[in-house]
Write an enzyme that holds these catalytic residues in place. Structure first.
Site, PDB file in Angstrom:
ATOM      1  N   ARG A  75       0.853  -1.188   0.000  1.00 43.40           N
ATOM      2  CA  ARG A  75       0.000   0.000   0.000  1.00 43.40           C
ATOM      3  C   ARG A  75       0.890   1.240   0.000  1.00 43.40           C
ATOM      4  NH1 ARG A  75      -2.353   3.329   4.476  1.00 43.40           N
ATOM      5  NH2 ARG A  75      -4.080   4.442   3.564  1.00 43.40           N
ATOM      6  N   GLU A 164      -7.667   8.577   5.602  1.00 43.64           N
ATOM      7  CA  GLU A 164      -8.004   9.295   6.837  1.00 43.64           C
ATOM      8  C   GLU A 164      -8.505  10.722   6.617  1.00 43.64           C
ATOM      9  OE1 GLU A 164      -4.857   9.052   9.716  1.00 43.64           O
ATOM     10  OE2 GLU A 164      -4.783   6.875   9.670  1.00 43.64           O
ATOM     11  N   ASN A 290      -7.559   2.145   9.538  1.00 44.19           N
ATOM     12  CA  ASN A 290      -6.281   2.373  10.204  1.00 44.19           C
ATOM     13  C   ASN A 290      -6.556   2.400  11.695  1.00 44.19           C
ATOM     14  OD1 ASN A 290      -5.292   2.660   7.649  1.00 44.19           O
ATOM     15  ND2 ASN A 290      -4.879   4.856   7.795  1.00 44.19           N
ATOM     16  N   TYR A 292      -4.735   2.337  15.588  1.00 48.63           N
ATOM     17  CA  TYR A 292      -3.531   2.411  16.421  1.00 48.63           C
ATOM     18  C   TYR A 292      -3.820   2.239  17.903  1.00 48.63           C
ATOM     19  CZ  TYR A 292      -0.968   3.753  12.300  1.00 48.63           C
ATOM     20  OH  TYR A 292      -0.383   3.729  11.063  1.00 48.63           O
ATOM     21  N   GLU A 355      -3.644   0.142   7.995  1.00 54.07           N
ATOM     22  CA  GLU A 355      -2.491   0.569   8.815  1.00 54.07           C
ATOM     23  C   GLU A 355      -2.669   0.038  10.220  1.00 54.07           C
ATOM     24  OE1 GLU A 355      -1.565   4.761   9.006  1.00 54.07           O
ATOM     25  OE2 GLU A 355      -1.899   5.010   6.850  1.00 54.07           O
TER      26      GLU A 355
HETATM   27  C1  FCB Z   1      -1.671   7.604  10.308  1.00 54.05           C
HETATM   28  C2  FCB Z   1      -1.210   8.085   8.961  1.00 54.05           C
HETATM   29  C3  FCB Z   1       0.158   7.589   8.554  1.00 54.05           C
HETATM   30  C4  FCB Z   1       1.115   7.552   9.716  1.00 54.05           C
HETATM   31  C5  FCB Z   1       0.501   6.851  10.905  1.00 54.05           C
HETATM   32  C6  FCB Z   1       1.413   6.726  12.099  1.00 54.05           C
HETATM   33  O1  FCB Z   1      -2.588   8.485  10.837  1.00 54.05           O
HETATM   34  O2  FCB Z   1      -2.119   7.685   7.973  1.00 54.05           O
HETATM   35  O3  FCB Z   1       0.612   8.378   7.508  1.00 54.05           O
HETATM   36  O4  FCB Z   1       1.535   8.823  10.028  1.00 54.05           O
HETATM   37  O5  FCB Z   1      -0.671   7.505  11.285  1.00 54.05           O
END
Ligand code: FCB
Length: 463
Positions: A75, A164, A290, A292, A355
């Site tokens: 990607r 995003e 995405n 985290y 992500e």
């Molecule tokens: C996301 C972004 C990516 C990177 C990660 C840590 O929000 O899409 O570009 O910065 O965070």
């Protein structure tokens, strides 16, 4: 052992401005990130993406690494201002040719190209004309998408419109932490809608029998700190602004009423025109997520300034868990909860984690240190990075993916963020998210332990 379907798409992700460098080469025009990074105080240490990981010149070497890891998909994002240097008008052939070479090299190695058309690098002239708060930017994006699809559609099947849009709208136009650095909450609200419209128009322009079109959202699992009404309302608001503001129009064709009410505390919604939601809500072929960290939120008695415009009495609480180098809490349970919630609340659509990953304070060691991994560049000193914390993070989150699939979530693939250490936006080159270490002075690449571990996961099809 957690196993995944043999067709599960194992990948890694990057984005154009974060790795390419070569910002003035082959006719590329400036983007808002060039301008923002050159603004004193905007990016930590004054870092810019001018050189980054020099992927523009080193992509063959990077693709060889991907092949060595056994990646099935890569990607990446296309820099709009390489393809249309001013954001409109005819294509810049040399810019397009770069992506043609990149794509062909991936295909030669049996790696599926998984491009995103927009990962935040808006051509500067479009920002000068008003940027995302202006409706015309959505039309320009659809044009760019159509031109790009026409040029590369013979070799690319899976397209992602935006990465995003929450960040583009609210970090770009409300907090000013991202390019273009504006602090205009009302403009951010308009930007969010025009980004969604841009997705809808672009999807219409490129969808055909051979093309699958999706979008990537940064979603999270939101929990209230207590069951007090103020905390419950904080959770409703944050879930509304972060998740439902995007999910509902895309998957249900309507904005949620409570979120519209929250937004009206900031601005009127006259920019939402008849017919827009029909276009935004056209069926998606896939949804990228995405993820985290989860969010624990609470009501606040004093106003808090944040990206959550219209919710000044909301604060993010500390869940007391271990954190990554970004200060983000580590909790893989949040990913499972998020995936189960999507299944429960929204129509089924193929899902991909586009992500997931973590920054830690990696230490580069010379080989010979206990437990070193073999296999760095021949003739040079062998280097290793023992990033056990990153492996633990990825392992935990992949286990959540496996559990979600076991409970019927249509999750079809996973892309680790990131393939390479790179320019982490306003944090500059400090945080390292790569499974491959980049020495920015020499551009030398070193596979971290997590890269070897991930290659093994892919080879075995599971954990
Ligand atoms: C996301 C972004 C990516 C990177 C990660 C840590 O929000 O899409 O570009 O910065 O965070």
């Amino acid at each position: 052992m957690s196993t995944f379907d043999p067709g599960f798409l194992w990948g890694a992700a990057t984005s154009s401005y974060q790795i390419e460098g070569a910002v003035a080469e082959d006719g590329r025009g400036p983007s808002v990130w060039d301008t923002f990074a050159a603004t004193p105080g905007a990016v930590r240490g004054g870092d810019t993406g001018a050189v980054a990981a020099d992927h523009y010149h080193r992509f063959p070497e990077d693709i060889a690494l991907m092949a060595q890891l056994g990646l099935r998909a890569y990607r990446f994002s296309l820099a709009w201002s390489r393809i249309q240097p001013t954001g409109s008008g005819p294509v810049n052939q040399r810019g397009l040719d770069f992506y043609r070479r990149l794509t062909d090299t991936l295909l030669d190695h049996g790696i599926q190209p998984w491009p995103t058309l927009y990962h935040w690098d808006l051509p500067q002239p479009l920002e000068d004309a008003g940027g995302w708060p202006v409706r015309d930017t959505a039309e320009r994006f659809a044009e760019y998408a159509a031109l790009t699809h026409e040029a590369l559609g013979d070799r690319i099947t899976h397209w992602t419109t935006l990465n995003e849009p929450w960040c583009s709208a609210f970090l770009g136009y409300a907090t000013g932490r991202h390019a273009p650095g504006r602090r205009e909450p009302a403009a951010a609200v308009r930007a969010a809608h025009h980004l969604l419209l841009a997705h809808g128009l672009a999807a219409e322009a490129i969808r055909d029998d051979d093309s699958h079109v999706g979008i990537t959202l940064n979603l999270t699992h939101v929990t209230p700190l207590t069951t007090e009404p103020a905390d419950l309302d904080a959770a409703r608001r944050i879930d509304g602004m972060q998740n439902r503001l995007f999910l509902d129009p895309l998957l249900r064709g309507a904005y949620p009423d409570d979120v519209l009410d929250d937004l009206r505390e900031v601005t009127d919604t006259g920019h939402i025109q008849d017919g827009d939601l029909k276009r935004i809500g056209a069926p998606l072929d896939h949804l990228g997520i995405n993820y985290y960290a989860p969010m624990l939120v609470a009501g606040s008695t004093a106003p808090v300034q944040s990206a959550y415009v219209g919710s000044p009495l909301v604060r993010v609480a500390d869940g007391g868990r271990p954190k990554t180098a970004m200060g983000w809490e580590i909790d893989e349970r949040g990913l499972l909860d998020l995936l189960l919630r999507l299944k429960a609340d929204y129509p089924a659509v193929p899902l991909y984690i586009t992500e997931n990953g973590a920054a830690f304070d990696d230490v580069v060691e010379q080989d010979g240190v206990a437990g070193a991994v073999r296999g760095a560049v021949r003739g040079a000193v062998r280097q290793v990075v023992h990033d056990a914390d990153r492996i633990a993070y990825l392992d935990g989150h992949l286990r959540s993916c496996a559990r979600a699939i076991g409970q019927g979530v249509p999750l079809k693939g996973y892309f680790v963020w990131s393939l390479l250490d790179n320019f982490e936006w306003s944090f500059g080159y400090g945080p390292r998210f790569g499974i491959v270490h980049v020495d920015y002075a020499t551009q030398r690449r070193t596979l971290k332990d997590s890269a070897h571990w991930y290659a093994e996961v892919i080879r075995c099809g599971g954990l």
